[in-house]
Design an enzyme around this catalytic site. Structure first.
Site, PDB file in Angstrom:
ATOM      1  N   LYS A 176     -10.118   1.075  -1.898  1.00 29.96           N
ATOM      2  CA  LYS A 176     -10.650   0.565  -0.644  1.00 29.96           C
ATOM      3  C   LYS A 176     -11.798   1.182   0.096  1.00 29.96           C
ATOM      4  O   LYS A 176     -12.638   2.268  -0.066  1.00 29.96           O
ATOM      5  CB  LYS A 176      -9.293   1.096   0.809  1.00 29.96           C
ATOM      6  CG  LYS A 176      -9.193   0.820   1.750  1.00 29.96           C
ATOM      7  CD  LYS A 176      -7.976   1.540   2.767  1.00 29.96           C
ATOM      8  CE  LYS A 176      -7.428   1.100   3.744  1.00 29.96           C
ATOM      9  NZ  LYS A 176      -5.988   1.886   4.051  1.00 29.96           N
TER      10      LYS A 176
ATOM     11  N   CYS B 232      -5.436  -3.363   3.250  1.00 26.83           N
ATOM     12  CA  CYS B 232      -5.016  -2.983   4.502  1.00 26.83           C
ATOM     13  C   CYS B 232      -6.436  -3.115   4.972  1.00 26.83           C
ATOM     14  O   CYS B 232      -6.774  -4.004   5.994  1.00 26.83           O
ATOM     15  CB  CYS B 232      -4.061  -1.775   4.619  1.00 26.83           C
ATOM     16  SG  CYS B 232      -2.988  -1.444   6.054  1.00 26.83           S
TER      17      CYS B 232
ATOM     18  N   GLU C 240       0.691  -0.640  -0.096  1.00 27.78           N
ATOM     19  CA  GLU C 240      -0.204   0.073  -0.191  1.00 27.78           C
ATOM     20  C   GLU C 240       0.904   1.178  -0.138  1.00 27.78           C
ATOM     21  O   GLU C 240       1.704   1.269   0.754  1.00 27.78           O
ATOM     22  CB  GLU C 240      -1.260   0.101   1.012  1.00 27.78           C
ATOM     23  CG  GLU C 240      -2.172   1.154   0.936  1.00 27.78           C
ATOM     24  CD  GLU C 240      -2.804   1.443   2.381  1.00 27.78           C
ATOM     25  OE1 GLU C 240      -4.050   1.835   2.657  1.00 27.78           O
ATOM     26  OE2 GLU C 240      -2.433   0.482   3.340  1.00 27.78           O
TER      27      GLU C 240
END
Length: 510
Positions: A339, A373, A264
């Site tokens: 995300k 993440c 990321e």
């Protein structure tokens, strides 16, 4: 039979064993004519020797299973025993058949209760896999049905055996060995008075079956992944960073990797090139390079013949900023995953917005998903992907401290176990003192697996040295996932109680 004197071996039957074969079958089928004549057994052995399996104890035959190859379409539909064996007791094995048909199983009276039947069934399943046959079919007798024929139909009887309200020595055994009742066969064996002429058409589905034998169309069984544990370092230009990216792509491709995963915000050092007065301006400045990196990494995917997961980068769209990862296929196609869950830091300092779409992406090396993440800490997302047939979940992450890293690591491990998939995580290490809020990183990239006998004892296939720039390579056995889904010690996906709960993806209004 004393276990101390037992010495069991699996073998393929031979003509010389016919007297022992006859003894076993006479014991097993006294009401159905006993053993096949010798010419029938000899034909089976000559036509399909691997399908005639025996168990010997110190040289004495104590169990057998007879099988032939058949056409699945023909014998997965209604048929009778006479369609298998003609009036002269001749049984023909079709060398072009795409299914295994179970004829008979017999166990010596001296060795019953030793689970030899299960051992023979397992040998048949392995044969089915080795021959790449799509299924095992069998016409199964229901020898206790005559006791209940006056009070229930055959289907009602089968249902009660399936629910374990009744016991049938043949059907109960077959159901416990993962066979499914496909249909009821009428007048299958009219002389079978115990079954009142009925039989069940049973099927064991070979999940390993590949319907094509062409290299270009076949699915890879071993998939190699490479994860880049990226060192954050100061750079002087975009070109310098792209050279660093290409160096890793080149190196990983030398190992014939199917996938390359970057972390990321791996290109965050570029924020050090600008003169932004705050973090919001800095992330928008970084977003100016996203299109350049996406196109460059797509070119690398094609040139180096590897699918690249581009870590993540900020994307500016309609005056909003998203955290996005691209899947650059080696075919040139590009998929995008934004995300979904945004951390407080991303919201407060970078004003990043969450995406609203998740998907499983079809690739030439399996069905993959991407969670950036924080997203992996929400199990609902992975479960939705698992229901779409997820094989590999890629998790590019950035964490500053070990406890932050362990949140990602432990949640990623849980996703692998509960969704019966591989999970690959990759993060960055080092420090960027010139970039606010990205001054330190902690990472230990890893490849995580389900937790069962076929996988490493700690469900970790590979892991990097903490806080050291390096590459991580792992071979993922996709066949192990297929077996796990249907034959695992526990089956998290199959055993979900969707009568009590479900996880759904709500459609947002356009």
């Amino acid at each position: 039979m004393s276990a101390e004197k037992t010495h069991l071996e699996i073998c393929n039957l031979t003509r010389e064993q016919y007297p022992q074969i006859k003894t076993l079958m006479d014991q097993a089928y006294p009401d159905l004519g006993g053993a096949w004549p010798s010419h029938t057994i000899f034909r089976l052995i000559d036509q399909f020797p691997e399908g005639q399996i025996g168990i010997v104890d110190d040289g004495v035959l104590v169990g057998l299973a007879l099988s032939v190859q058949v056409d699945y379409t023909r014998f997965s539909n209604p048929h009778t025993y006479e369609d298998i064996a003609d009036g002269h007791d001749r049984v023909f094995s079709d060398t072009d058949g795409d299914a295994l048909y179970g004829l008979d199983v017999a166990i010596s009276e001296t060795h019953r209760g030793m689970r030899l039947g299960r051992r023979l069934y397992d040998a048949r399943k392995e044969l089915c896999r080795q021959y790449n046959l799509r299924a095992i079919l069998a016409g199964g007798r229901i020898p206790c049905y005559y006791n209940h024929s006056s009070e229930m139909t055959p289907m009602e009887y089968i249902a009660k055996v399936d629910q374990r309200e009744l016991y049938d020595p043949i059907l109960s055994f077959q159901l416990s060995n993962d066979f499914q009742v496909k249909r009821l066969l009428k007048k299958y064996l009219p002389e079978d008075q115990e079954s009142v002429g009925y039989a069940t058409l049973l099927e064991w589905n070979n999940i390993m079956y590949e319907p094509t034998d062409t290299v270009l169309e076949s699915t890879k069984s071993i998939v190699r992944v490479g994860a880049v544990q990226w060192q954050m370092r100061c750079v002087e230009s975009v070109e310098e960073m792209l050279k660093q990216v290409e160096y890793f792509v080149d190196t990983v491709s030398d190992y014939k990797s199917d996938f390359i995963l970057f972390p990321e915000f791996f290109n965050a050092p570029l924020m050090g090139l600008g003169n932004q007065s705050n973090q919001t301006e800095a992330i928008r400045y970084l977003a100016e390079y996203t299109e350049t990196f996406k196109n460059a990494m797509s070119r690398m995917a094609i040139e180096y013949n590897a699918n690249i997961i581009t870590g993540s980068m900020p994307l500016a769209e309609d005056d909003k900023i998203y955290n996005v990862s691209y899947l650059c296929h080696r075919s040139g196609k590009i998929d995008e995953q934004r995300k979904i869950h945004i951390t407080p830091h991303e919201q407060n300092d970078w004003v990043i917005q969450g995406g609203d779409k998740i998907a499983v992406f079809e690739t030439d090396a399996g069905r993959v998903g991407i969670q950036i993440c924080y997203d992996v800490e929400f199990p609902e997302l992975s479960r939705i992907l698992a229901k779409q047939g997820l094989d590999i979940l890629f998790v590019p992450f950035w964490t500053d401290t070990k406890n932050s890293y362990l949140r990602v690591r432990h949640c990623a491990q849980a996703r692998a176990i509960e969704n019966e998939c591989y999970v690959v995580i990759a993060g960055s290490v080092g420090n960027l003192p010139q970039v606010e809020s990205l001054d330190v990183q902690y990472s230990q990239s890893a490849v995580l697996t389900p937790s069962d006998f076929s996988f490493p004892h700690d469900a970790t296939l590979n892991e990097a040295t903490p806080n050291t720039e390096m590459l991580l390579f792992s071979d993922l056995d996709m066949d192990k996932l297929k077996i796990l889904h249907s034959e695992g010690t526990v089956r998290n996906l199959k055993d979900r109680r969707e009568d009590l709960y479900e996880v759904i993806l709500k459609k947002r209004d356009a």
